[in-house]
Design a protein around this motif. Structure first.
Motif, short mmCIF file in Angstrom:
data_model
loop_
_atom_site.label_atom_id
_atom_site.label_comp_id
_atom_site.label_asym_id
_atom_site.label_seq_id
_atom_site.Cartn_x
_atom_site.Cartn_y
_atom_site.Cartn_z
N PRO A 212 -1.13 6.36 11.44
CA PRO A 212 -1.28 4.98 11.92
C PRO A 212 -1.72 4.08 10.77
O PRO A 212 -2.43 4.51 9.86
CB PRO A 212 -2.37 5.11 12.98
CG PRO A 212 -3.14 6.33 12.59
CD PRO A 212 -2.15 7.27 11.99
N VAL A 213 -1.31 2.83 10.81
CA VAL A 213 -1.66 1.88 9.75
C VAL A 213 -2.24 0.62 10.36
O VAL A 213 -2.01 0.30 11.52
CB VAL A 213 -0.43 1.51 8.87
CG1 VAL A 213 0.08 2.73 8.12
CG2 VAL A 213 0.68 0.90 9.72
N THR A 214 -3.00 -0.09 9.54
CA THR A 214 -3.59 -1.37 9.94
C THR A 214 -2.56 -2.48 9.76
O THR A 214 -1.45 -2.26 9.26
CB THR A 214 -4.83 -1.68 9.10
OG1 THR A 214 -4.41 -1.90 7.74
CG2 THR A 214 -5.82 -0.53 9.13
N VAL A 215 -2.98 -3.69 10.09
CA VAL A 215 -2.09 -4.83 9.91
C VAL A 215 -1.79 -5.05 8.43
O VAL A 215 -0.74 -5.62 8.08
CB VAL A 215 -2.74 -6.10 10.53
CG1 VAL A 215 -3.98 -6.50 9.76
CG2 VAL A 215 -1.74 -7.25 10.58
N ALA A 216 -2.66 -4.57 7.55
CA ALA A 216 -2.44 -4.71 6.11
C ALA A 216 -1.56 -3.60 5.56
O ALA A 216 -1.24 -3.59 4.36
CB ALA A 216 -3.77 -4.71 5.37
N GLY A 217 -1.18 -2.64 6.40
CA GLY A 217 -0.33 -1.55 5.95
C GLY A 217 -1.08 -0.36 5.41
O GLY A 217 -0.47 0.61 4.96
N THR A 218 -2.42 -0.39 5.45
CA THR A 218 -3.21 0.75 4.98
C THR A 218 -3.42 1.73 6.13
O THR A 218 -3.25 1.39 7.30
CB THR A 218 -4.59 0.28 4.47
OG1 THR A 218 -5.26 -0.40 5.54
CG2 THR A 218 -4.42 -0.67 3.30
N VAL A 219 -3.77 2.98 5.77
CA VAL A 219 -4.02 3.98 6.79
C VAL A 219 -5.18 3.53 7.67
O VAL A 219 -6.24 3.13 7.18
CB VAL A 219 -4.35 5.35 6.14
CG1 VAL A 219 -4.76 6.36 7.20
CG2 VAL A 219 -3.15 5.87 5.37
N PRO B 153 0.83 -1.21 0.00
CA PRO B 153 0.00 0.00 0.00
C PRO B 153 0.87 1.26 0.00
O PRO B 153 2.07 1.20 0.29
CB PRO B 153 -0.81 -0.13 1.29
CG PRO B 153 0.02 -1.00 2.17
CD PRO B 153 0.75 -1.94 1.27
N PRO B 154 0.29 2.42 -0.31
CA PRO B 154 1.08 3.65 -0.37
C PRO B 154 1.83 3.96 0.91
O PRO B 154 2.96 4.46 0.86
CB PRO B 154 0.03 4.73 -0.67
CG PRO B 154 -1.08 4.00 -1.34
CD PRO B 154 -1.11 2.65 -0.72
N ALA B 155 1.21 3.69 2.06
CA ALA B 155 1.88 3.98 3.33
C ALA B 155 3.22 3.27 3.42
O ALA B 155 4.20 3.80 3.95
CB ALA B 155 0.98 3.58 4.50
N ALA B 156 3.27 2.04 2.90
CA ALA B 156 4.53 1.30 2.91
C ALA B 156 5.50 1.86 1.88
O ALA B 156 6.69 2.04 2.15
CB ALA B 156 4.27 -0.18 2.65
N TRP B 157 5.00 2.13 0.67
CA TRP B 157 5.89 2.62 -0.38
C TRP B 157 6.50 3.97 -0.05
O TRP B 157 7.64 4.25 -0.45
CB TRP B 157 5.14 2.70 -1.71
CG TRP B 157 5.03 1.37 -2.38
CD1 TRP B 157 3.90 0.68 -2.66
CD2 TRP B 157 6.12 0.57 -2.84
NE1 TRP B 157 4.20 -0.52 -3.27
CE2 TRP B 157 5.56 -0.61 -3.38
CE3 TRP B 157 7.51 0.72 -2.82
CZ2 TRP B 157 6.35 -1.62 -3.93
CZ3 TRP B 157 8.29 -0.29 -3.36
CH2 TRP B 157 7.71 -1.43 -3.90
N ARG B 158 5.78 4.81 0.68
CA ARG B 158 6.37 6.10 1.06
C ARG B 158 7.63 5.90 1.89
O ARG B 158 8.59 6.66 1.79
CB ARG B 158 5.35 6.93 1.84
CG ARG B 158 4.30 7.58 0.97
CD ARG B 158 3.51 8.60 1.75
NE ARG B 158 2.77 8.00 2.86
CZ ARG B 158 1.55 7.51 2.74
NH1 ARG B 158 0.93 7.55 1.57
NH2 ARG B 158 0.91 6.98 3.77
N GLN B 159 7.61 4.87 2.74
CA GLN B 159 8.76 4.60 3.58
C GLN B 159 9.89 3.92 2.80
O GLN B 159 11.06 4.04 3.14
CB GLN B 159 8.36 3.70 4.76
CG GLN B 159 7.22 4.24 5.60
CD GLN B 159 7.58 5.56 6.25
OE1 GLN B 159 8.71 5.77 6.68
NE2 GLN B 159 6.61 6.46 6.31
#
Length: 1008
Positions: free
Chosen positions: A900-907, A670-676
């Motif tokens: 904050p993100v869920t276990v799936a990596g989404t916001v 997900p985007p939250a992961a890719w930003r990092q």
């Protein structure tokens, strides 16, 4: 002598204060002569007309709070005739530029005149401010100018009889009462069309026009209806216009403005502002036919005409400045104007052929205006639209659908209006969505093909442990035997990503059972609830996981052990393969997906991202079907899956090293992961397919992925579809559907056309079979389409693009109302994300009313709270300025180091909603006397109960003009020298009170 301006005049002035430096209130009249105009004669004729008409010599002056007017003597008026430059864009553009130049409200004349010289013709143009002029005045002024010119050219003297300004009568109380009753409960702020742009903060009011000539069939229908329905052409076309607006989001309570001349018979030649815009409110019964709509429209129109003596400003003082809601009219966004030809086409001027020239001022305060211009051989619709509200292409499609609607009405006059088509020719000609063939083999067959052909090939790479296809299949067969012996048909598998989990999933399917997707990292109460809801038995768990009653997953054989390669026994493709639970649902809710849907989803993804054996990073949560597709895009192509640790989702170095070391070709996150990740990945993504899933792909992130050498693929997922429902490159708007899609009107299911926002529906063989143990929800969310067959209502807002792509906005539930105006939270996020210092943003709605402040059945207003991820701790004020320019509201801003993100990596939007609610209800210091007084002023000016010391004025529905009035109120009530800039810098009562008190003490010290 100066006197106070009327309410109607003050309304125009307030609009110009709210949107300054525009010519929105300018009205132009122009004519072209074949030959040369005599400048001296034209100047003299203009002076004669101006001297004659008192209204054209009326000027206005203003200060911060009031507008006054006075009449200049004829010898005080100097209006020179200037040259209108001829530019490269042609005559229309030159005249529009001349008409658009704003007038200053400072006591100078509100008239200007110019001549544009052409190669063999001259154009004379006179521009007058709407304060002194209206559309009918253009015809009167043109006639008097031509007569005066002819008289002077013949050596005569033009008419110099003075004409006093026409004084309008006081509004009739019966008319005032009529409008108050007729407009009761009206909410025009929510009447924006679904094909309009998202609302803006600082409107330009710039306008454009497009023209459409009604087709011969449409004109024939109108003529027929005039006879059969006993209605004028104007009424028939107005009724069809109200239907068109309703079909595009205006709702069943449609209000359209139309100008009405209020001159009486004795004053028909009076120049001035003697027209009122009247709201025509048509309440559409969805079960009625068009006959009933025409009948109601005719009645409404005649009643409105009979009560047109009342300016709307007398009906609602809020429009005029007591508390104006915005630059928009409080009553309507859309206009209708029937404009029959009024100028003689055979006119001459001193023997030279003359023609009337229509001049636009280049502005509009309304979203859309339909001008109907009938002629003997053609009827033209001139659609003027505000570019802040529409793109030209969308207006052209509206005109096309208007024509198609008229033709359809002629064929289906008895059809209930709610069942009429919303589509035009371009919509019907839209390229068909792909309809891939249904899968004929399961993923088990595809995986076994490699097992049989090359059992020693590595299937799963887990750190230093490489597991072959033969070993993996052997473990799967052991799981099959275990499940078959248990007799269970629903099996929960709980294990971290790795060969053991992969083998367990395959083994459950080999046994003819279905597996429940779970992740050991999920909270134990959530796992327990899902296990109970699924009825799973047995529960297979990896060693070391404390799951009561669980059966250990069979171990993967060692390299020295014998392997088993027997083939699967013909899986039932229509049997359920797995249950996937919604991660953000408050209670357990799962979709059931068949083997056919899973195989089709994997096959389509392989087509997009792999040209041979794929090497995929296994990074997604095991509770999602994203983890399944990562695994199977590798195993069904004879490739291998590389297990990535959870920390790789946020560690770019680690993920980049894993990708490079193992030659990974497909990476999904997900985007939250890719930003990092992307910032530290360097060139390690070169040549890789980068899948950005679950949430929208911001364009800056797509650009970063390309800069790192990767090929971004934006994947759209929805719970009712296996895998991806659409994929795109992230460089342009929209994604390409992987199966048939269409967009419908929420609640009715009527299909919508290109560019119209509605609920996205997805068809094809990748659909889930339904919701587990939720037959009523399955019936509600799945339907049958006459062309595409079974489909899923996604609950997401989207629009079709002209090339067949879809632009997914976000959940329908993310539509919120702020100060009576609806806006989608994703539109807020999109604007804020465009700021260069913002890395990520998530907006939520926090209740703004007290519980008893909302009418029953009414949608409550919210305060928008935007959580911003940024490394710039001082970003808040710059971001507020950015938001004010682009949004109709300024959200409350909360800057976080990381969302904050869920276990799936989404916001984790649920967590953000809770955080917003906590902030709103948190105990704060009791407000001091000044703060309490400001809260009272906030509440009264914004007309919103429940505001408090930390309520942001702009996030609660305030805007610059209302802010100016609030500042004046603070000066008056609190005797404090506050400026509008102070409110922008301190938008809450507490902040402004502290600022004013600090300023007071600073001034006191200076006095000492």
């Amino acid at each position: 002598m100066s006197i106070a301006a009327s309410r109607k005049e003050a309304a125009m002035w307030l609009l110009e204060r709210l949107v300054p430096d525009t010519g929105v209130n300018n009205v132009a009249v122009a004519f072209e002569v074949t030959g040369r105009i005599d400048r001296g004669l034209f100047t003299a004729a203009l002076r004669a007309v101006l001297a004659r008409h008192e209204v054209l010599r009326t000027v206005f002056r203003s200060d911060d709070a009031t507008l006054t007017r006075e009449v200049l003597a004829a010898d005080q008026l100097d209006v020179p005739v200037v040259d209108v430059p001829a530019g490269d864009d042609g005559m229309d553009a030159d005249l529009t530029a001349f008409a658009a130049e704003p007038f200053a409200i400072d006591g100078r004349p509100l008239v200007r005149a110019g001549i544009r010289a052409g190669s063999d013709a001259d154009v004379c143009c006179v521009v007058v401010h709407h304060l002194n002029f209206d559309a009918m005045s253009t015809t009167i002024l043109l006639r008097e100018l031509l007569v005066a010119y002819e008289s002077l050219a013949a050596g005569g003297r033009p008419d110099d009889a003075p004409v006093a300004a026409l004084a309008e009568r006081a509004p009739n109380e019966r008319s005032v009462a009529y409008w108050r009753k007729n407009l009761d409960g009206l909410r025009a702020a929510e009447a924006g069309l679904w094909c309009a742009r998202p609302p803006v903060g600082a409107p330009s009011l710039r306008a454009r026009t497009v023209h459409h000539e009604l087709s011969a069939p449409a004109r024939a229908v109108v003529r027929r209806f005039q006879r059969e329905l006993r209605a004028s052409e104007a009424v028939v076309l107005l009724a069809a216009y109200s239907l068109l607006l309703a079909q595009h989001g205006a709702g069943s309570d449609v209000v359209i403005g139309t100008p009405v001349n209020i001159r009486d018979q004795r004053s028909m030649n009076a120049i001035g502002y003697h027209a009122n815009l009247v709201p025509l409110r048509v309440r559409l019964d969805p079960d009625a036919d068009f006959r009933a709509v025409v009948k109601q429209t005719r009645s409404t129109f005649l009643e409105a005409i009979s009560h047109a003596d009342v300016p709307l400003e007398h009906v609602s003082p809020a429009v005029l400045g007591d508390a104006p809601s915005s630059w928009r009219s409080s009553f309507f966004r859309h206009l209708f104007n029937y404009v029959p030809g009024t100028v003689d086409a055979s006119l001459t001027l001193t023997g030279m052929p003359l023609r009337h020239v229509m001049v636009e001022n280049g502005y509009s305060r309304f979203d859309l205006e339909f001008f109907i211009m009938p002629g003997p051989d053609a009827t033209t619709v001139r659609a003027a639209f505000c570019v802040d509200a529409f793109d030209a292409a969308d207006v052209e499609l509206l005109l096309e659908r208007y024509d198609a609607l008229l033709v359809q009405l002629g064929e289906e006059l008895d059809r209930p209006v709610a069942r009429l088509s919303r589509l035009g020719a371009s919509d019907l000609a839209l390229p068909a969505s792909p309809t891939p063939g249904a899968a004929t083999a399961s993923v088990l067959d595809a995986v076994h093909a490699t097992v049989a052909a090359n059992p020693d090939l590595v299937a799963v790479q887990d750190d230093g442990d490489a597991v072959s296809y033969g070993r993996l299949w052997s473990a799967a067969l052991a799981t099959r035997d275990l499940v078959a012996a248990s007799g269970g048909d629903t099996v929960a598998v709980l294990a971290p990503r790795g060969a053991q989990l992969a083998a367990a999933w395959l083994g459950v399917w080999l046994a003819g059972a279905r597996c429940v997707l779970l992740d050991p990292a999920q909270p134990i109460p959530d796992l327990a609830a899902r296990l109970a809801d699924s009825g799973a038995a047995p529960v297979l768990a990896a060693e070391g996981l404390p799951v009561p009653g669980a059966v250990p997953i069979p171990a993967v054989p060692t390299a020295a052990d014998a392997i088993r390669t027997e083939a699967p026994s013909g899986a039932d493709l229509d049997a359920v393969a797995y249950l996937e639970y919604h991660l953000d649902a408050p209670a357990p809710l799962a979709v059931t997906v068949t083997h056919r849907a899973l195989a089709g989803a994997v096959a389509r993804l392989v087509e997009r991202v792999a040209t041979g054996p794929a090497v995929a990073a296994w990074l997604s949560s095991a509770a999602t079907d994203a983890a399944l597709t990562e695994l199977l895009v590798a195993l069904t192509t004879g490739g291998r899956v590389v297990v990535a640790p959870d920390r790789a989702r946020a560690d770019g170095h680690e993920l980049g090293e894993l990708v490079q070391r193992h030659g990974v070709t497909v990476v999904q996150a997900p985007p939250a992961a890719w930003r990092q990740v992307v910032e530290h990945a360097g060139d390690r993504l070169a040549g890789r397919a980068v899948l950005v899933s679950h949430e929208p792909l911001p364009r800056p992130l797509a650009a970063q992925v390309r800069a790192a050498g990767g090929t971004p693929h934006h994947g759209y997922r929805t719970p009712g579809v296996a895998g991806y429902a659409a994929l795109g490159g992230g460089d342009t708007a929209g994604v390409v559907p992987t199966g048939p899609v269409f967009v419908t009107e929420p609640g009715t299911g009527h299909e919508l056309g290109i560019g119209v926002r509605g609920e996205l529906c997805v068809a094809g063989d990748a659909l889930a079979s339904g919701y587990h143990n939720r037959p009523e929800l399955t019936a509600a969310r799945f339907g049958e389409h006459p062309t595409y067959g079974r489909f899923h209502r996604t609950g997401d807002l989207a629009r079709l693009l002209p090339d067949g792509r879809i632009d997914v906005v976000g959940p329908l539930s993310a539509h919120v109302r702020v100060a009576g105006q609806r806006i989608h939270l994703r539109d807020v996020e999109s604007v804020l994300a465009a700021h260069p210092d913002v890395e990520a943003v998530a907006a939520v709605g926090s209740p703004a009313h007290t519980p008893d402040a909302t009418d029953a059945g009414d949608t409550p207003d919210v305060t928008v709270v935007a959580f911003v991820e940024s490394r710039k701790p001082d970003i808040a004020e710059r971001l507020r300025e950015h938001a004010r320019a682009a949004l109709p509201l300024t959200p409350e801003l909360v800057v976080l180091n990381q969302l904050p993100v869920t276990v799936a990596g989404t916001v984790d939007r649920t967590a953000l909603v809770s955080l917003a609610a906590t902030r709103a209800s948190a105990d704060v210091e009791p407000p001091d006397e000044t703060t309490a007084a400001l809260v009272g002023i906030w509440t009264e000016m914004l007309d919103r109960p429940g505001l408090h010391a930390d309520s942001n004025f702009f996030a609660s529905g305030g805007h610059s003009l209302l802010g100016a009035q609030l500042v004046q109120r603070v000066r008056t009530d609190l005797a404090m020298p506050v400026q509008l800039a102070d409110l922008f810098a301190n938008p809450t009562p507490r902040q402004l009170a502290e600022h004013l008190q600090d300023a007071f003490w600073d001034d006191d010290e200076d006095d000492d």
